[in-house]
Design a protein around this motif. Sequence first.
Motif, PDB file in Angstrom:
ATOM      1  N   LEU A   9      -1.214  -8.290  -6.797  1.00 25.36           N
ATOM      2  CA  LEU A   9       0.232  -8.049  -6.784  1.00 25.36           C
ATOM      3  C   LEU A   9       0.857  -8.575  -5.507  1.00 25.36           C
ATOM      4  O   LEU A   9       1.896  -9.254  -5.534  1.00 25.36           O
ATOM      5  N   TRP A  10       0.240  -8.283  -4.355  1.00 25.64           N
ATOM      6  CA  TRP A  10       0.769  -8.786  -3.085  1.00 25.64           C
ATOM      7  C   TRP A  10       0.823 -10.310  -3.090  1.00 25.64           C
ATOM      8  O   TRP A  10       1.815 -10.914  -2.644  1.00 25.64           O
ATOM      9  N   ASN A  11      -0.208 -10.947  -3.605  1.00 26.14           N
ATOM     10  CA  ASN A  11      -0.277 -12.407  -3.630  1.00 26.14           C
ATOM     11  C   ASN A  11       0.836 -12.994  -4.494  1.00 26.14           C
ATOM     12  O   ASN A  11       1.495 -13.967  -4.115  1.00 26.14           O
TER      13      ASN A  11
ATOM     14  N   TRP B 278       0.825  -1.209   0.000  1.00 25.08           N
ATOM     15  CA  TRP B 278       0.000   0.000   0.000  1.00 25.08           C
ATOM     16  C   TRP B 278       0.863   1.265   0.000  1.00 25.08           C
ATOM     17  O   TRP B 278       0.602   2.211  -0.745  1.00 25.08           O
ATOM     18  N   GLU B 279       1.904   1.258   0.812  1.00 27.14           N
ATOM     19  CA  GLU B 279       2.821   2.404   0.850  1.00 27.14           C
ATOM     20  C   GLU B 279       3.506   2.586  -0.503  1.00 27.14           C
ATOM     21  O   GLU B 279       3.678   3.715  -0.982  1.00 27.14           O
ATOM     22  N   ALA B 280       3.871   1.480  -1.131  1.00 26.78           N
ATOM     23  CA  ALA B 280       4.510   1.553  -2.449  1.00 26.78           C
ATOM     24  C   ALA B 280       3.559   2.152  -3.475  1.00 26.78           C
ATOM     25  O   ALA B 280       3.951   2.990  -4.301  1.00 26.78           O
ATOM     26  N   TYR B 281       2.303   1.744  -3.429  1.00 31.82           N
ATOM     27  CA  TYR B 281       1.302   2.294  -4.345  1.00 31.82           C
ATOM     28  C   TYR B 281       1.165   3.806  -4.164  1.00 31.82           C
ATOM     29  O   TYR B 281       1.115   4.558  -5.144  1.00 31.82           O
ATOM     30  N   LEU B 282       1.092   4.270  -2.910  1.00 30.32           N
ATOM     31  CA  LEU B 282       0.931   5.696  -2.641  1.00 30.32           C
ATOM     32  C   LEU B 282       2.102   6.502  -3.215  1.00 30.32           C
ATOM     33  O   LEU B 282       1.915   7.595  -3.755  1.00 30.32           O
TER      34      LEU B 282
ATOM     35  N   VAL C  88       2.480  -0.063 -14.555  1.00 26.90           N
ATOM     36  CA  VAL C  88       2.111   0.442 -13.226  1.00 26.90           C
ATOM     37  C   VAL C  88       2.335  -0.643 -12.179  1.00 26.90           C
ATOM     38  O   VAL C  88       2.890  -0.380 -11.097  1.00 26.90           O
ATOM     39  N   THR C  89       1.924  -1.872 -12.481  1.00 31.63           N
ATOM     40  CA  THR C  89       2.116  -2.990 -11.544  1.00 31.63           C
ATOM     41  C   THR C  89       3.589  -3.189 -11.229  1.00 31.63           C
ATOM     42  O   THR C  89       3.975  -3.369 -10.065  1.00 31.63           O
ATOM     43  N   ASP C  90       4.438  -3.126 -12.256  1.00 35.88           N
ATOM     44  CA  ASP C  90       5.876  -3.313 -12.040  1.00 35.88           C
ATOM     45  C   ASP C  90       6.480  -2.152 -11.254  1.00 35.88           C
ATOM     46  O   ASP C  90       7.405  -2.348 -10.452  1.00 35.88           O
ATOM     47  N   ARG C  91       5.974  -0.942 -11.476  1.00 37.18           N
ATOM     48  CA  ARG C  91       6.489   0.210 -10.716  1.00 37.18           C
ATOM     49  C   ARG C  91       6.173   0.043  -9.223  1.00 37.18           C
ATOM     50  O   ARG C  91       6.998   0.351  -8.373  1.00 37.18           O
ATOM     51  N   ILE C  92       4.981  -0.426  -8.919  1.00 40.24           N
ATOM     52  CA  ILE C  92       4.617  -0.638  -7.513  1.00 40.24           C
ATOM     53  C   ILE C  92       5.468  -1.751  -6.919  1.00 40.24           C
ATOM     54  O   ILE C  92       5.973  -1.632  -5.787  1.00 40.24           O
ATOM     55  N   ALA C  93       5.661  -2.835  -7.669  1.00 45.08           N
ATOM     56  CA  ALA C  93       6.494  -3.936  -7.182  1.00 45.08           C
ATOM     57  C   ALA C  93       7.928  -3.470  -6.939  1.00 45.08           C
ATOM     58  O   ALA C  93       8.555  -3.824  -5.925  1.00 45.08           O
ATOM     59  N   GLN C  94       8.461  -2.668  -7.861  1.00 48.34           N
ATOM     60  CA  GLN C  94       9.819  -2.147  -7.670  1.00 48.34           C
ATOM     61  C   GLN C  94       9.897  -1.240  -6.445  1.00 48.34           C
ATOM     62  O   GLN C  94      10.903  -1.239  -5.731  1.00 48.34           O
ATOM     63  N   MET C  95       8.837  -0.475  -6.212  1.00 42.05           N
ATOM     64  CA  MET C  95       8.825   0.390  -5.035  1.00 42.05           C
ATOM     65  C   MET C  95       8.798  -0.431  -3.756  1.00 42.05           C
ATOM     66  O   MET C  95       9.407  -0.045  -2.744  1.00 42.05           O
TER      67      MET C  95
END
Length: 414
Positions: A47-49, A13-17, A81-88
């Motif tokens: 993504l978390w899963n 969630w923090e990564a998404y923000l 977008v999914t990969d950016r959140i995962a990288q974060m």
Amino acid sequence: MTKPFDIPKKLVWEAYLRVKANKGAAGVDQQSLNDFEQNLKNNLYKLWNRLSSGSYIPSSTRTVAIPKKSGGERTLGIPTVTDRIAQMVVKLKLEPEVDSSFIDDSYGYRPKRSAIDAIEVTRKRCWQYDWVLEYDIKSLFDTIPHDLLMKAVEKHTQCSWVTLYIKRWLNAPIQGLDNQQHERTCGTPQGGVISPLLANLFLHYAIDYWLKRNHPDLPSCRYADDGLVHCRTEQQAKQVLRGLGERIENCGLELHPNKTKVIYCKDGRRRKSYENTAFTFLGYTFKPRMVCNAKTKHRFVSFTPAVSKEAQKAMRKKVREARWRWRTEIEIADIAKCSNPILYGWINYYGKFCKSELNSVWRHFNRILIKWALRKYKRLKGHKTQASRYLQRLSKDKPTLFAHWASGIKGAFA
């Protein structure tokens, strides 16, 4: 069912923000951040899963070409977008583990450090040391060797999912400008969330650690792939350059031949003739300038920074591209509202040192306003002098309307 990796949902969630705050374009799947948010809860859970189960496989990275200020083009890699959140997620986990190992004089892409900090410390050191070696790494993000990079990552973290996903990102294919898939054998895409941290980690060992070990008495400063080493003599600077060139080559990289040079910090007391007496670092040009002591009013020549000609040119271009001179359907307050965030940004960054050098930008902006007024008001049409006087009066009546007016650096109305 127990997941092999313990990744807190709160971290995702923090990564998404953070990704949301940074905005950014869509990747190869053409999914924008707004599209992702249409089913936000489900997308974040998926993504978390996948991250927690080890089944997360990154998509290929879309590449785009953007113009460089110095000419030519730079290739950026845009993850989905999914990969950016995962990288974060990985960045939030890895950064605290590695950042404390970096030297104080590494300023790029680090928390609580800025480009202005690097300019400030460089300014002081140029007064203390007569010579400076300026170096630049050629195509850093495209050429970092994966094996050496992973060796550095594994030295700093024992977290298996961090190393697993970094390897997958490094090996993920690239969708080139020709829309074809290409295998990547080295480098980490410039534009990726995790890439600046990985580049910093690599250069910590390739350059910073090497300099501290071999030249502990010489202060250095690095911002990403641009760096400086301050030296006492020309001979010393050339010696460091030879050693650094060999070190960089051994690490699989190359010094940029046109952007790497030795500079003499010439001023009122250092009057030796030399081919290079100026350099540009982070948008500021350091060179001999006539300055005035604020207390004594004594004028003298100092080797000091001010906004570069290239940065001024880029700012004037941005003003032109806004096409305010043609927007006669809006009021001047609307122009101010749209322009001020950009103008304040320029003032806060380029106005830190020798802010009068920005006057050419303010004059250009004011000339655009004059041209707007000539088209906006029939009574002013064809009367440039009257339009100029109208804006001068307005700047006195409403001195805070535009950012540069509020800062007392209006520039001439002509």
